[in-house]
Enzyme design. Structure first.
Site, mmCIF file in Angstrom:
data_model
loop_
_atom_site.group_PDB
_atom_site.id
_atom_site.type_symbol
_atom_site.label_atom_id
_atom_site.label_comp_id
_atom_site.label_asym_id
_atom_site.label_seq_id
_atom_site.Cartn_x
_atom_site.Cartn_y
_atom_site.Cartn_z
ATOM 1 N N GLU A 89 -32.284 81.854 -7.869
ATOM 2 C CA GLU A 89 -31.846 81.749 -9.240
ATOM 3 C C GLU A 89 -31.340 83.185 -9.767
ATOM 4 O O GLU A 89 -30.336 83.295 -10.380
ATOM 5 C CB GLU A 89 -32.568 80.989 -10.298
ATOM 6 C CG GLU A 89 -31.650 80.325 -11.313
ATOM 7 C CD GLU A 89 -32.488 79.106 -12.038
ATOM 8 O OE1 GLU A 89 -32.662 77.920 -11.373
ATOM 9 O OE2 GLU A 89 -32.659 78.947 -13.409
ATOM 10 N N GLU B 242 -28.792 84.908 -7.977
ATOM 11 C CA GLU B 242 -27.373 84.129 -8.573
ATOM 12 C C GLU B 242 -27.033 84.635 -9.932
ATOM 13 O O GLU B 242 -25.639 84.874 -9.985
ATOM 14 C CB GLU B 242 -27.550 82.527 -8.604
ATOM 15 C CG GLU B 242 -26.099 81.837 -8.899
ATOM 16 C CD GLU B 242 -26.455 80.346 -9.090
ATOM 17 O OE1 GLU B 242 -27.584 79.723 -8.966
ATOM 18 O OE2 GLU B 242 -25.528 79.542 -9.684
ATOM 19 N N CYS C 197 -33.678 73.216 -13.155
ATOM 20 C CA CYS C 197 -34.642 72.394 -12.730
ATOM 21 C C CYS C 197 -35.165 71.169 -13.223
ATOM 22 O O CYS C 197 -35.612 70.417 -12.785
ATOM 23 C CB CYS C 197 -35.967 73.278 -13.156
ATOM 24 S SG CYS C 197 -35.910 75.232 -12.787
ATOM 25 N N SER D 296 -26.675 76.560 -12.940
ATOM 26 C CA SER D 296 -27.078 77.291 -11.578
ATOM 27 C C SER D 296 -26.889 76.264 -10.520
ATOM 28 O O SER D 296 -27.282 74.990 -10.675
ATOM 29 C CB SER D 296 -28.524 77.656 -11.562
ATOM 30 O OG SER D 296 -29.099 77.958 -10.334
ATOM 31 N N LYS E 228 -37.579 62.724 -12.191
ATOM 32 C CA LYS E 228 -37.866 63.233 -10.803
ATOM 33 C C LYS E 228 -37.435 62.057 -9.693
ATOM 34 O O LYS E 228 -37.243 62.550 -8.678
ATOM 35 C CB LYS E 228 -39.034 64.141 -10.686
ATOM 36 C CG LYS E 228 -39.105 65.267 -11.312
ATOM 37 C CD LYS E 228 -38.401 66.477 -10.560
ATOM 38 C CE LYS E 228 -38.372 67.608 -11.372
ATOM 39 N NZ LYS E 228 -37.304 68.809 -10.766
ATOM 40 N N GLU F 181 -33.933 61.871 -9.305
ATOM 41 C CA GLU F 181 -33.389 63.095 -8.791
ATOM 42 C C GLU F 181 -33.686 62.683 -7.072
ATOM 43 O O GLU F 181 -32.819 63.264 -6.337
ATOM 44 C CB GLU F 181 -34.151 64.312 -9.121
ATOM 45 C CG GLU F 181 -33.733 65.625 -8.470
ATOM 46 C CD GLU F 181 -34.354 66.941 -8.877
ATOM 47 O OE1 GLU F 181 -33.670 67.617 -9.423
ATOM 48 O OE2 GLU F 181 -35.551 66.921 -8.867
ATOM 49 N N GLU G 142 -27.142 63.142 -2.552
ATOM 50 C CA GLU G 142 -26.770 64.322 -1.999
ATOM 51 C C GLU G 142 -27.840 65.239 -1.650
ATOM 52 O O GLU G 142 -28.212 66.051 -1.056
ATOM 53 C CB GLU G 142 -25.825 65.132 -2.805
ATOM 54 C CG GLU G 142 -26.534 65.486 -4.117
ATOM 55 C CD GLU G 142 -26.421 64.585 -5.249
ATOM 56 O OE1 GLU G 142 -26.251 63.470 -4.966
ATOM 57 O OE2 GLU G 142 -26.401 64.959 -6.488
ATOM 58 N N CYS H 149 -41.692 70.857 -19.241
ATOM 59 C CA CYS H 149 -42.542 69.717 -18.027
ATOM 60 C C CYS H 149 -43.782 69.232 -18.711
ATOM 61 O O CYS H 149 -44.094 67.989 -18.436
ATOM 62 C CB CYS H 149 -42.590 70.327 -16.945
ATOM 63 S SG CYS H 149 -40.963 70.981 -16.291
#
Lengths: 591, 162
Positions: A282, A285, A302, A322, A361, A364, A369, A520
């Site tokens: 990141e 990036e 994240c 990102s 999560k 996720e 994908e 988190c």
């Protein structure tokens, strides 16, 4: 201007500012008023009726949560009438509530249950008259709603609306038909819900729960064919202790690792390893975007609740996010490629389990994908599409993990600390602070500064982005260039930063957005309760651990360096893009 | 949703662009404009998308007010009072007559909360707790008009003229 007024509570005199409710006044005076639906700063629907008090001169009992104090008010909180009314109101709530507490996941942790004990309700003579049975909502990968246990306090509705501005749920129907639901009862999985789980943190009953994956994880452990790897997120170590009676803010990293090793996972690894990896990717990036005139500000990726939020509400900003996968997903793809190769194990035999502070999560990990390892091995192992396997197999919340540790009969409290396995258990202080709001930003800047200047930040602690302020800003001089950053937590706060981007007025280069209040550590998978003071303590534990780490910058993580040397080659390289990056889709649900 | 309906709803939204209770006014008009006197899911989705009023909030409102219909209504609507006075004056007989002679769809379990429509969407039958016209019992409302001292024969004639 607020003025001070003289009030009386239970015949004692008090002087208080007049801008508060009777409930607050009583709390200030050290008198406990029972509440079930009230949620400080978020919800005062006055639906539960437990906070009733007697006010001299008033005909009926008053609800303390919605009655303001005034000069001369005389309040009585402990009369026979008050006690009786509270009991009756609670009995009426219990009348429509199932009594199979022993089988309920919330058993012994249920606010309704403890309230019944507190108010000394020993019997309930009212019949259950809730007629319409709405089926359980099983549509979401993350959350689960059992309408029968719901007492219609609407805390979940208010949190979803006031804190997260997602508004996925509302009370529909009237009287006996009233229930908390989504548009046309389609279910959370078919709604705007971003899976953050803030609703279940405030649910006073077992009506809202995270989808449990405990049974599946036991099966993986029990399967001798499987090589089971567990990864734990930074926020777990700062909170799981609470499940075992430690005070909030107790760091229990060593004990957690020891417990997991006792549970016979084949490897106990750390999501912090891939958090460091995230920072490298990141950070690079960001530098590339700045150097090549790419889309700015860049936003962190994240937090899967935030990603879902962007896809549903802000499809226009997807380019700003990102392309890095979250640390959980990076770990999954690295474990089933690099590490599988290293150990010469068939990736299909590896099972990656995560412990996350997060309900999103779970969603996720099931995104279609997120199968990079499968794509990587497809040719070599001659796999067909039907053989596809996910990078991360199962996701446990902090609470589920604690349940499993208890069930395994492990004496968590008295364990001596152990260390994560190598190499994917190696991490730095920069990764530890990922769990707190502002942590990803701080970690990224430590590395970006080094990448751009070749030297270490003069002061690693970036105080401006720490703490629980809704939006935090900082500005950094890197080699004569000003880098402006902002950090938000709680999706309501994110909207402010997103509005600026939409209007083309964002002054920032880099933005960190976390879905949950506090980051988190305040996630929907964390121990309950999770009030403001508790969040502060958990955050404190993470910064403390960072302070004590020998290596505190992601780019100094030797295991990550080795991964680049032997496998990935370079940040943002071809292999990185295949395994560590993703893209986002979403048309948005409002025009 | 076809562009014609969308255009119609656009116009209605525009008319109710401000103020408290704008959603109620909007929904009322959309239901009135609907040929089957109800609010289809896609119309409500369209309102949510266009106004940014959350989907769930809209659903909360339309399920709160019994005025709003979420299923297609018959061309004509008959509401039978099932209050005490009307019951003693024979409203049950009227209800059973309709049940027997027309083919209604829907869950027919509770006399006090009846909400049925015929298969051909000609007739909707509802029960009502009380119209407040007990002196005229039994009372029936037909397409918005109140009829007192209703008899099966009279009702039959009215329906035949539909």
């Amino acid at each position: 201007m607020n003025k001070q007024v003289r009030i009386k509570i239970n015949n004692s005199d008090y002087l208080m500012y007049d801008d508060i409710t009777v409930l607050m006044a009583c709390r200030n005076a050290g008198i406990k008023i029972p509440t079930l639906c009230y949620l400080e700063g978020v919800s005062q629907r006055a639906s539960c009726g437990l906070c009733v008090v007697e006010v001299k001169g008033a005909k009926s009992l008053m609800r303390a949560c919605v009655t303001n104090i005034r000069e001369g008010i005389e309040i009585f909180t402990n009369t026979k009438r008050v006690r009786q009314a509270r009991k009756t109101n609670l009995e009426l709530l219990l009348a429509n509530h199932p009594r199979n507490c022993l089988q309920c996941n919330k058993n012994m942790k249920c606010e309704l249950q403890s309230m019944a004990d507190e108010l000394d309700v020993r019997e309930c003579n009212y019949p259950n008259i809730r007629k319409r049975k709405v089926p359980v909502d099983n549509t979401s990968h993350s959350l689960f709603r059992d309408h029968e246990k719901c007492i219609l306090c609407a805390r979940c509705v208010e949190v979803c609306s006031q804190v997260q501005t997602v508004d996925a749920i509302e009370i529909a129907g009237r009287g006996m038909d009233a229930h908390v639901t989504t548009f046309f009862d389609r279910g959370l999985g078919n709604s705007e819900c971003v899976n953050c789980g803030q609703c279940l943190l405030v649910c006073p009953t077992g009506a809202l729960m995270a989808k449990s994956e405990v049974d599946s994880v036991w099966s993986e452990i029990d399967n001798p064919e499987k090589f089971v790897i567990i990864q734990t997120a930074p926020a777990i170590r700062a909170a799981i202790g609470e499940e075992f009676g430690f005070p909030p803010g107790t760091g229990t990293t060593g004990k957690l690792v020891a417990a997991l090793k006792k549970m016979s996972f084949d490897r106990v690894f750390d999501t912090q390893f891939s958090a460091d990896l995230t920072i490298i990717e990141e950070g690079n990036e960001l530098i590339e975007r700045i150097k090549t005139g790419g889309t700015l500000p860049m936003i962190t990726s994240c937090s899967p609740g935030w990603i879902r939020f962007a896809e549903k509400f802000y499809p226009g900003v997807l380019d700003h996010i990102s392309s890095c996968k979250s640390p959980q997903q990076m770990f999954g793809s690295v474990a089933k490629t690099y590490y599988a190769r290293k150990l010469k194990i068939d990736p299909r035999k590896i099972s990656v389990i995560s412990v996350m502070p997060c309900t999103a999560k779970k969603f996720e990990a099931r995104r279609p994908e997120m199968t990079s390892a499968f794509e990587y091995w497809k040719k070599e192992l001659n796999l067909k599409d039907k053989d596809s396997f996910p990078d991360v197999d199962y996701v446990l919340t902090t609470r589920e993990m604690a349940d499993m540790i208890r069930e395994a009969g492990i004496d968590f409290v008295n364990l001596s600390g152990e260390r994560f396995d190598s190499p994917l258990g190696m991490s730095t202080g920069a990764a530890t602070i990922f769990g707190a709001t502002g942590g990803v930003m701080e970690a990224a800047l430590r590395t970006a500064y080094f990448e751009l200047t070749g030297s270490r930040l003069p002061k690693l602690e970036l105080e401006e982005v720490r703490g629980l302020k809704g939006i935090k800003e900082a500005s950094l001089d890197i080699k004569g260039k000003r880098i402006n950053v902002a950090v938000s937590h709680g999706l309501k706060n994110a909207r402010q930063l997103l509005r600026q981007i939409k209007e083309g007025k964002s002054p920032y280069h880099f933005i960190e957005i976390m879905t949950c209040p506090g980051g988190c550590i305040g996630g929907g998978g964390q121990p309950i309760p999770a009030g403001y003071e508790i969040l502060k303590k958990r955050i404190g534990a993470l910064y403390q651990e960072d302070q004590e780490m020998q290596i505190r910058q992601s780019h100094e993580n030797p295991a990550v360096m080795e991964l680049y040397e032997n496998f990935l080659e370079k940040p943002l390289g071809k292999m990185s893009h295949k395994l560590l990056h993703t893209n986002y889709t979403g048309k948005g649900i409002y025009i | 949703m076809n562009p014609k309906t969308a255009g119609k709803i656009d116009g209605i939204i525009k008319k109710h662009s401000e103020g408290h209770g704008r959603l109620l006014g909007m929904l009322e008009e959309i239901q009135r404009e609907n040929p089957h006197n109800y609010l289809p899911a896609d119309s409500l989705e369209y309102v949510a998308r266009k106004t940014s009023i959350p989907y769930a909030k809209i659903y909360g409102v339309v399920t709160f007010y019994s005025f709003f219909n979420l299923i297609p209504q018959g061309e004509h609507c008959i509401s039978i009072c099932r209050g005490t006075a009307c019951h003693t004056k024979g409203s049950k007989k009227i209800l059973d007559f309709l049940r027997k002679n027309y083919e209604f769809e829907g869950e027919d379990t509770n006399d006090a909360k009846l909400f049925l429509t015929t298969k051909d969407r000609k007739l909707t039958l509802r029960s009502v707790a009380c119209f407040g016209q007990c002196a005229l019992a039994p009372v029936v409302e037909i397409d918005g008009d109140i009829y007192g001292n209703m008899k099966v024969e009279t009702l039959k004639k009215i329906i035949e003229k539909f």
